[in-house]
Design an enzyme around this catalytic site. Sequence first.
Site, PDB file in Angstrom:
ATOM      1  N   ASP A 159      29.942  52.272  85.167  1.00 52.47           N
ATOM      2  CA  ASP A 159      28.901  52.124  86.181  1.00 52.47           C
ATOM      3  C   ASP A 159      28.214  50.763  86.008  1.00 52.47           C
ATOM      4  OD1 ASP A 159      27.344  53.092  88.304  1.00 52.47           O
ATOM      5  OD2 ASP A 159      25.798  53.870  86.951  1.00 52.47           O
ATOM      6  N   HIS A 160      28.171  49.994  87.087  1.00 50.52           N
ATOM      7  CA  HIS A 160      27.503  48.688  87.093  1.00 50.52           C
ATOM      8  C   HIS A 160      27.994  47.731  86.013  1.00 50.52           C
ATOM      9  CE1 HIS A 160      24.653  49.664  90.250  1.00 50.52           C
ATOM     10  NE2 HIS A 160      24.506  50.849  89.685  1.00 50.52           N
TER      11      HIS A 160
HETATM   12  P1  13P Z   1      19.541  57.304  90.084  1.00 50.22           P
HETATM   13  O1  13P Z   1      19.093  57.165  88.672  1.00 50.22           O
HETATM   14  O2  13P Z   1      18.463  56.892  91.055  1.00 50.22           O
HETATM   15  O3  13P Z   1      20.084  58.645  90.379  1.00 50.22           O
HETATM   16  O4  13P Z   1      20.724  56.262  90.313  1.00 50.22           O
HETATM   17  C1  13P Z   1      21.914  56.435  89.630  1.00 50.22           C
HETATM   18  C2  13P Z   1      22.913  55.402  90.012  1.00 50.22           C
HETATM   19  O5  13P Z   1      23.007  54.989  91.137  1.00 50.22           O
HETATM   20  C3  13P Z   1      23.818  54.923  88.956  1.00 50.22           C
HETATM   21  O6  13P Z   1      24.652  53.914  89.403  1.00 50.22           O
END
Ligand code: 13P
Length: 294
Positions: free
Chosen positions: A82-83
Amino acid sequence: MYESMKYILKDANEHNYAVMAVNSVNMEMARAVISAAAEKHSPIIINIGVGQMKKLAHPSEMVPMIKEMAERVDVPVALNLDHGSTFEDEVAAMRWGFSSVMIDASSLPYEENVARVSNIVALAHARDICVEGELGHVGQANVGDNEHLDLYTNVAQARDYVNRTGIDALAVAIGTAHGDYPKGMVPKLDFDRLAELKAELKMPLVLHGGSGSGEENIRKAVAGGINKINVCTDAFHAAEKAMKAKWEENPNTNYLEIMMTAEAAIKKFVMDYIDLIGSANRYGYGATFSDSQE
Ligand code: 13P
C-alpha cells in the site's frame, strides 16, 4: 488461496461488486481479516503500507505468514503493497512475494507519475504481479484534502494515464481522504465524476480512505463502479473500542485476552463490511459460493 489481485479485481469489475483491502499490521489482524473472508466466502486483500512495515509489520515475517494463512482457506487472498512510492519499495515488495503493488506517484508532476508507474508495471507484469496506480491525489482527512477539487481525478487525463502506464487498477480521488474526518463530518463524494471515470475506463477502480465515509456513500460508490475499498483507520478503531470496553469491564484483563478481543472485533467488523460491499459468496472468476455447492 494466495492470488494476484488482478484476478480478484477483474471479477469484481465484471460483476459490479467491491472487495475490501484491509491494512493489517500483525498476525492477529491478518488472521482476523482472512478468517472473516473465509467465513463470508469472499475474496479479500491484505494491505501493508510502507510506514507500517517499518514500524511493525516487517515483510520477512508478514509475507510467509499471510501466504500460509491464504493457502489454508478456499477464498482468493491477495497481498498488496500500500502506497509504495520509490523504486526500491516496489522491487523489495516483489522480491518479498507480494502478489500486488500500489505505486503512489500521485503527488509528482503528471509525466513523472506516468514514467515511474510504467517502469513498475513492466517489472511487475513479467511476474504476474498486479499494479495499482493513483491519479489525482487522495490526501488526509484531518486537513480537509477531500474538499480540494483540484486534487480530484481528471477523466481525460485518467484515460491517457491508463493507456500509457498499463496499470491493472486505478485509485481515484472523488472526495474521500485518509484517516479520521473531523468529528461528525461525512465526506461528500463526486458520484458524477465516478460515473464518468467508469464509463471511460471500464476497469477496476479503487477507493482509498474508506474509513468514516458513511455506509450510504460506500454503497453508492460500489454501485458506481468502485471495486476495491481500502480501510485502515476504522479497522484499528474496531479493535481499540473493543479493547477499551474490555479493560473498562475488567482492568485486570491480561495480554492474551486483550489480543483475542481485538482479533474478534476486527473479524466482526470485516464480516459486516463484506456484507455492505457485496463480496460475500463470491469466489472470483465469475463463480459464486452457491455454484460450488451445486
Ligand atoms: P483509511 O485509514 O481512511 O481507511 O484509509 C486507508 C487507505 O486508504 C489505505 O491506503
